[in-house]
Design a protein around this motif. Structure first.
Motif, PDB file in Angstrom:
ATOM      1  N   ALA A 280       0.821  -1.221   0.000  1.00 37.20           N
ATOM      2  CA  ALA A 280       0.000   0.000   0.000  1.00 37.20           C
ATOM      3  C   ALA A 280       0.849   1.262   0.000  1.00 37.20           C
ATOM      4  N   ASN A 281       1.964   1.241   0.706  1.00 34.29           N
ATOM      5  CA  ASN A 281       2.806   2.440   0.824  1.00 34.29           C
ATOM      6  C   ASN A 281       3.907   2.497  -0.224  1.00 34.29           C
ATOM      7  N   LEU A 282       3.890   1.557  -1.152  1.00 40.63           N
ATOM      8  CA  LEU A 282       4.918   1.537  -2.192  1.00 40.63           C
ATOM      9  C   LEU A 282       4.424   2.264  -3.434  1.00 40.63           C
ATOM     10  N   GLU A 283       5.328   2.890  -4.119  1.00 33.59           N
ATOM     11  CA  GLU A 283       5.018   3.473  -5.427  1.00 33.59           C
ATOM     12  C   GLU A 283       5.413   2.443  -6.483  1.00 33.59           C
ATOM     13  N   LEU A 284       4.501   1.527  -6.738  1.00 28.09           N
ATOM     14  CA  LEU A 284       4.803   0.441  -7.663  1.00 28.09           C
ATOM     15  C   LEU A 284       5.040   0.989  -9.066  1.00 28.09           C
ATOM     16  N   PRO A 285       6.036   0.465  -9.764  1.00 30.89           N
ATOM     17  CA  PRO A 285       6.389   0.991 -11.101  1.00 30.89           C
ATOM     18  C   PRO A 285       5.486   0.436 -12.189  1.00 30.89           C
ATOM     19  N   ILE A 286       4.180   0.522 -11.998  1.00 24.07           N
ATOM     20  CA  ILE A 286       3.231   0.024 -12.984  1.00 24.07           C
ATOM     21  C   ILE A 286       2.208   1.097 -13.284  1.00 24.07           C
ATOM     22  N   GLY A 287       1.426   0.881 -14.332  1.00 23.44           N
ATOM     23  CA  GLY A 287       0.399   1.829 -14.715  1.00 23.44           C
ATOM     24  C   GLY A 287       0.773   2.611 -15.967  1.00 23.44           C
ATOM     25  N   TRP A 288      -0.257   3.031 -16.696  1.00 19.13           N
ATOM     26  CA  TRP A 288      -0.043   3.834 -17.894  1.00 19.13           C
ATOM     27  C   TRP A 288       0.019   5.316 -17.516  1.00 19.13           C
ATOM     28  N   SER A 289       0.734   6.084 -18.329  1.00 15.61           N
ATOM     29  CA  SER A 289       0.905   7.511 -18.060  1.00 15.61           C
ATOM     30  C   SER A 289       0.731   8.300 -19.350  1.00 15.61           C
ATOM     31  N   LEU A 290       0.250   9.515 -19.213  1.00 18.66           N
ATOM     32  CA  LEU A 290       0.144  10.418 -20.364  1.00 18.66           C
ATOM     33  C   LEU A 290       1.299  11.417 -20.407  1.00 18.66           C
TER      34      LEU A 290
END
Length: 501
Positions: free
Chosen positions: A418-428
């Motif tokens: 929960a407290n991690l900034e996981l390196p996943i997800g799409w970005s614009l």
């Protein structure tokens, strides 16, 4: 070497695979529960095992038996449709089947021909109905239905005639015994007449139970028909148990009943098990129990294959879920490796989170090697008991034991991440590694698309391997790292330099 950045990157990648795999597993369990996949798969396995594809014979009787009905959800609520059991223990199966076979065997000795003829007439009638339904305007098929119906009623009438004669004989014998209370021979004749009447009544109830099963199979959603089939079978078995109570050769009685089963692999297998039991156990009084144990072994070996059917279905669903989740979250392995390799803070946080998950799940006292030069906390030498996750059971108790390797709880991993900034997800944002590029004709876009698709494909295949696989691997890699020497520290096995004098 073991504390190198490469190993830490691997831990981070595996942790992300584990998280995504757990989400896919949870979604898969939800789908399986929604469509009652385990129960339906088990039902198909039992129907195949007992050679009852239409669910009107042995398989239907086993499911309607009290030992199996008692583990079915809503079985005691007549207002709701009974939910198929997801699991069936070998003991429950063998006892239910043994009770049914013993009942059929007890009836076969006296009324087997009449009952068999009636059951075959029922089957012929159903076949005629199916053929007529396919061609409703064919007068020949309609006539065949009428003929089959007449034969069906004649077969039942033959049983009812014998039942009426048995009742009249019993009433006469009972009156004679009541008129002479001290006459032992008349009392004995009354008891025999009672047994005969119970036997033919059991045969009639067995036929009624089968007809109720046929009606229920045609309308599986009709709760009343299902309850009628179950209730009638219980009445038939109650009559037959009393009728078979005095049999001195239980296994021989079962064999007689088996001979009247429809031809097929079930009849052949059960007769082979009878012969096997006789070779193994010579004492007649112990043969029925030995036969029951052989039934359990047959059930367990068969359910292992049925479990394989469910596992293959699960693997297909997991692959589709993994593809959806990986693409939606942009969990591109190539991108993940680059981002974790270049971000020391992210890498350290992923390693710490992975260690926390392994520690919390396995109970092993693990501490990551300190970068300040302090000694890591020693791992506990006591092996913690393997956690039992929901839905697991011993292979003897269920055909769906599945992968019994330890798997962490999804909520545990979610809370840890929960407290991690996981390196996943799409970005614009064009400067973000997860930036989604609009399609265009250029070598640059082609190269990006190739590596993106390649990375996503690797992730899909990896996530579809399942959470148990990745947790096992994560535990090994985390423990391997904890046993090594972090960068900047001297090996614990190396000797200290001698002091200069």
């Amino acid at each position: 070497m073991f504390g190198s950045n490469i190993l830490e990157v691997a831990i981070g990648i595996i942790f992300i695979y584990l998280l995504l795999s757990l989400i896919c597993t949870a979604l898969n369990e939800g789908i399986a529960s929604l469509f009652d996949k385990r129960g339906k798969n088990l039902l198909e396995g039992i129907k195949n095992l007992l050679n009852d594809p239409k669910f009107t014979g042995l398989a239907q009787q086993v499911y309607n038996h009290g030992l199996i009905g008692g583990i079915s959800q809503y079985a005691s609520n007549p207002g709701k449709r009974t939910r198929l059991p997801s699991y069936m223990s070998p003991t429950s199966f063998s006892l239910a089947l043994l009770d049914i076979l013993a009942a059929r065997g007890a009836l076969a000795s006296k009324y087997g021909d009449l009952l068999t003829n009636a059951e075959r007439a029922d089957d012929a009638h159903e076949e005629a109905l199916e053929a007529a339904a396919g061609a409703p305007n064919d007068p020949a098929l309609a006539q065949a239905v009428n003929q089959a119906s007449a034969v069906r009623e004649q077969a039942r009438t033959a049983l009812e005639t014998v039942a009426a004669e048995a009742k009249a004989a019993h009433d006469q014998a009972a009156q004679a015994a009541d008129a002479a209370p001290g006459n032992a021979s008349l009392a004995e004749l009354a008891v025999k007449a009672r047994n005969t009447m119970d036997g033919i009544n059991a045969a009639l109830k067995m036929l009624d139970a089968r007809r109720a099963a046929i009606a229920s199979a045609k309308n599986p959603k009709e709760v009343k028909l299902l309850l009628a089939a179950s209730t009638t079978l219980k009445e038939a078995l109650a009559f037959a148990r009393d009728f078979a109570a005095g049999n001195q050769n239980p296994l021989g009685n079962i064999q007689e009943g088996l001979k009247r089963l429809p031809e097929g692999h079930t009849k052949e297998t059960l007769l082979v098990l009878v012969d096997k039991t006789r070779r193994e156990v010579t004492a007649i009084e112990h043969q029925a129990e030995a036969f029951r144990e052989n039934l359990e072994g047959w059930f367990i070996s068969s359910m292992e294959r049925v479990g394989g059917w469910y596992k293959r279905w699960t693997q297909r669903i997991l692959l589709w879920l993994a593809a959806f989740l990986v693409i939606a979250s942009n969990a591109d392995t190539v991108m993940l490796v680059k981002r974790i390799s270049n971000d020391n803070v992210l890498r350290a946080s992923l390693v710490a989170a992975a260690a926390d998950v392994v520690k919390a799940q396995s109970g092993v006292q693990y501490a990551a090697p300190s970068r300040e030069g302090t000694e890591p906390a020693p791992a506990s030498k006591e092996k913690a008991p393997e956690p039992v996750t929901e839905g697991t059971a011993t292979p003897a108790a269920t055909p769906y034991a599945g992968d019994r390797r330890s798997t962490p709880d999804l909520q545990l991993v979610l809370d840890t991440a929960a407290n991690l900034e996981l390196p996943i997800g799409w970005s614009l944002n064009p400067g973000d590694p997860g930036y989604f590029r609009s399609p265009k004709l250029s070598l640059e876009y082609a190269g990006w698309a190739f590596y993106k698709l390649f990375g996503l494909l690797i992730s899909v295949l990896a996530v579809s391997l399942g959470a148990p696989f990745w947790f096992d691997l994560l535990s090994k890699v985390v423990n391997l790292r904890s046993a090594g020497t972090p960068p900047g520290e001297t090996s614990k096995s190396a000797g200290k330099p001698a002091a200069r004098r």
